[in-house]
Enzyme design. Sequence first.
Site, mmCIF file in Angstrom:
data_model
loop_
_atom_site.group_PDB
_atom_site.id
_atom_site.type_symbol
_atom_site.label_atom_id
_atom_site.label_comp_id
_atom_site.label_asym_id
_atom_site.label_seq_id
_atom_site.Cartn_x
_atom_site.Cartn_y
_atom_site.Cartn_z
ATOM 1 N N ARG A 147 -49.883 -49.588 26.507
ATOM 2 C CA ARG A 147 -49.114 -50.363 25.358
ATOM 3 C C ARG A 147 -47.745 -49.861 25.069
ATOM 4 N NH1 ARG A 147 -50.880 -49.778 18.990
ATOM 5 N NH2 ARG A 147 -49.298 -48.265 19.155
ATOM 6 N N TYR A 158 -43.383 -50.765 14.160
ATOM 7 C CA TYR A 158 -44.835 -50.186 14.220
ATOM 8 C C TYR A 158 -44.756 -49.600 15.601
ATOM 9 C CZ TYR A 158 -49.519 -49.307 15.195
ATOM 10 O OH TYR A 158 -50.738 -49.096 15.599
ATOM 11 N N ASP A 209 -48.320 -54.421 20.393
ATOM 12 C CA ASP A 209 -48.873 -54.652 19.090
ATOM 13 C C ASP A 209 -48.033 -55.143 18.289
ATOM 14 O OD1 ASP A 209 -50.393 -54.693 16.779
ATOM 15 O OD2 ASP A 209 -51.157 -52.333 17.140
ATOM 16 N N HIS A 211 -48.718 -55.817 15.075
ATOM 17 C CA HIS A 211 -49.292 -55.177 13.865
ATOM 18 C C HIS A 211 -49.251 -56.294 12.667
ATOM 19 C CE1 HIS A 211 -50.518 -51.711 11.637
ATOM 20 N NE2 HIS A 211 -51.188 -51.396 12.744
ATOM 21 N N GLU A 235 -50.915 -58.233 20.691
ATOM 22 C CA GLU A 235 -51.847 -57.927 19.810
ATOM 23 C C GLU A 235 -51.436 -58.415 18.449
ATOM 24 O OE1 GLU A 235 -53.330 -53.888 20.224
ATOM 25 O OE2 GLU A 235 -53.740 -53.728 17.941
ATOM 26 N N GLU A 261 -58.923 -55.685 14.967
ATOM 27 C CA GLU A 261 -58.920 -54.334 14.494
ATOM 28 C C GLU A 261 -59.384 -54.231 12.974
ATOM 29 O OE1 GLU A 261 -55.502 -52.520 15.765
ATOM 30 O OE2 GLU A 261 -54.765 -52.191 13.839
ATOM 31 N N ARG A 282 -60.861 -57.291 19.110
ATOM 32 C CA ARG A 282 -60.749 -55.936 18.966
ATOM 33 C C ARG A 282 -61.515 -55.029 18.182
ATOM 34 N NH1 ARG A 282 -57.279 -52.769 20.374
ATOM 35 N NH2 ARG A 282 -56.508 -51.859 18.467
ATOM 36 N N GLU A 338 -59.025 -49.449 24.034
ATOM 37 C CA GLU A 338 -57.936 -48.394 23.608
ATOM 38 C C GLU A 338 -58.254 -46.998 23.743
ATOM 39 O OE1 GLU A 338 -56.481 -49.325 19.490
ATOM 40 O OE2 GLU A 338 -54.636 -48.248 19.795
ATOM 41 N N TRP A 401 -47.623 -54.249 6.928
ATOM 42 C CA TRP A 401 -47.192 -53.262 7.547
ATOM 43 C C TRP A 401 -47.795 -53.391 8.942
ATOM 44 C CZ3 TRP A 401 -50.129 -48.991 9.875
ATOM 45 C CH2 TRP A 401 -49.438 -48.240 10.426
HETATM 46 O O1 KDG Z 1 -55.685 -47.317 10.552
HETATM 47 C C1 KDG Z 1 -54.543 -48.132 11.142
HETATM 48 C C2 KDG Z 1 -54.420 -48.009 12.547
HETATM 49 O O2 KDG Z 1 -55.693 -47.844 13.278
HETATM 50 C C3 KDG Z 1 -53.869 -49.009 13.279
HETATM 51 O O3 KDG Z 1 -52.349 -49.088 12.784
HETATM 52 C C4 KDG Z 1 -53.632 -48.738 14.672
HETATM 53 O O4 KDG Z 1 -52.700 -50.687 15.367
HETATM 54 C C5 KDG Z 1 -53.428 -49.928 15.366
HETATM 55 C C6 KDG Z 1 -53.782 -49.784 16.935
HETATM 56 O O5 KDG Z 1 -53.668 -50.881 17.344
HETATM 57 O O6 KDG Z 1 -54.269 -48.828 17.573
HETATM 58 MG MG MG Z 2 -53.177 -52.630 16.492
#
Ligand code: KDG
Ligand code: MG
Length: 401
Positions: A147, A158, A209, A211, A235, A261, A282, A338, A401
């Site tokens: 990644r 991020y 990602d 995010h 992602e 996630e 995920r 991951e 975020w």
């Molecule tokens: O607690 C939040 C994290 O697990 C996250 O920010 C991590 O986005 C993430 C990832 O893909 O590992």
């Molecule tokens: Mg993530």
Amino acid sequence: MKITNAYVNITSPGRNFVTLKIETDEGIYGLGDGTLNGRELAVASYLTDHVIPCIVGRDPFQTEDIWQYLYRGPYWRRGPVTMAAIGAVDIALWDIKGKALNTPVYNLLGGKSREGVLVYAHANGKDIDHALEDVAKHKEMGYKAIRVQSGFAGSSTYGVAKGPGRYEPAERGLPPEQAWATEPYLRHVPTLFARVREMFGEELHLLHDCHHRLTPIEAGRLGKELEPFHLLWMEDPTPAELQEGFKVIREHTTTPIAVGEVFNSIWDAHDLIRNQWIDYIRTTLVHAGGFTHLKKLADFAELYHVRTGCHGATDLSPVCMAAALHFDTAVHNFGIQEHMPHSDETDAVFPHHYTFKDGQMFPGDAPGLGVDLDEELAAKYPYQRAYLPVNRKLDGTLTDW
Ligand code: KDG
Ligand code: MG
């Protein structure tokens, strides 16, 4: 066999972890991860005050019945705190089952569907050149999937480490605030991946990602511009409460999409999967009720060609990582896992049998999950308040975020 006792351990060897230990009348115990980043104490209280009193005296082999009891029983369903607490119980019960039957948990989930679990690493840098160096470093370590995140002028982003150490999103104290601007990000990411492909060729699997920071149409634009670089996935392109948002993304790009996630039940992903708006789910064991529920989610996803890609950030403890590797070894529609290695302090608190070699991980053949908790060492690292950052747009508006 009967559950005789259970208790919660909270430890912070660099970051906070919540672990549930369930003991039985046969001397066998099981461990479950209940860590919910930034809300750890809520899960600990939910377990101690409301769940443990209801499971003492029950047969730990009855994983389905206990799961239904904890899900349907309280009347109030779902939510990250509830589902992490149920996840902790369920993971610990499968650990007990494996130990009692003297077999690794993957054998209870269908047995090995593969020898090793393909994992992806995180590479990041404060700018593209530093990110490229980090990709090279991870490739050298044997990773076949990486990644890539990088900083750029005009906005925070991020997944980029502040200093020379590893990236760790949560920070001690109250939530820090960061500034976010979408347009420079959208211009930057295709340049980043053009450089990565130019330097490393087509063989490496690449991931990115977002995010949850884009609207569906912005994500559609990014996905389309990333198509020449053949990502394994893009992602969390957009927040997923509005599942139909992913239809918009799908209409504009063939870049594969991963999400989930922050999901905690099959219902969070129901429309995404049955409409084939995503390619990878995920969600991982701790946050979605453990093996009992995640296996159902994976089996449902399999019907729609959606593969798994379990979350594996450092805020999931080694207990969850071990559990995920058993799950990944067994489920037919496994995609990728991951892997964000834990600190040496964390690995010492949670001795484990899982290993990494040549871009793959292996759960090991110890009975149960093959992970333990050194409670004496854990006691040296008491809980410390820590939160994920919050994001504001350049004009001060609070955003994702
Ligand atoms: O607690 C939040 C994290 O697990 C996250 O920010 C991590 O986005 C993430 C990832 O893909 O590992
Ligand atoms: Mg993530």
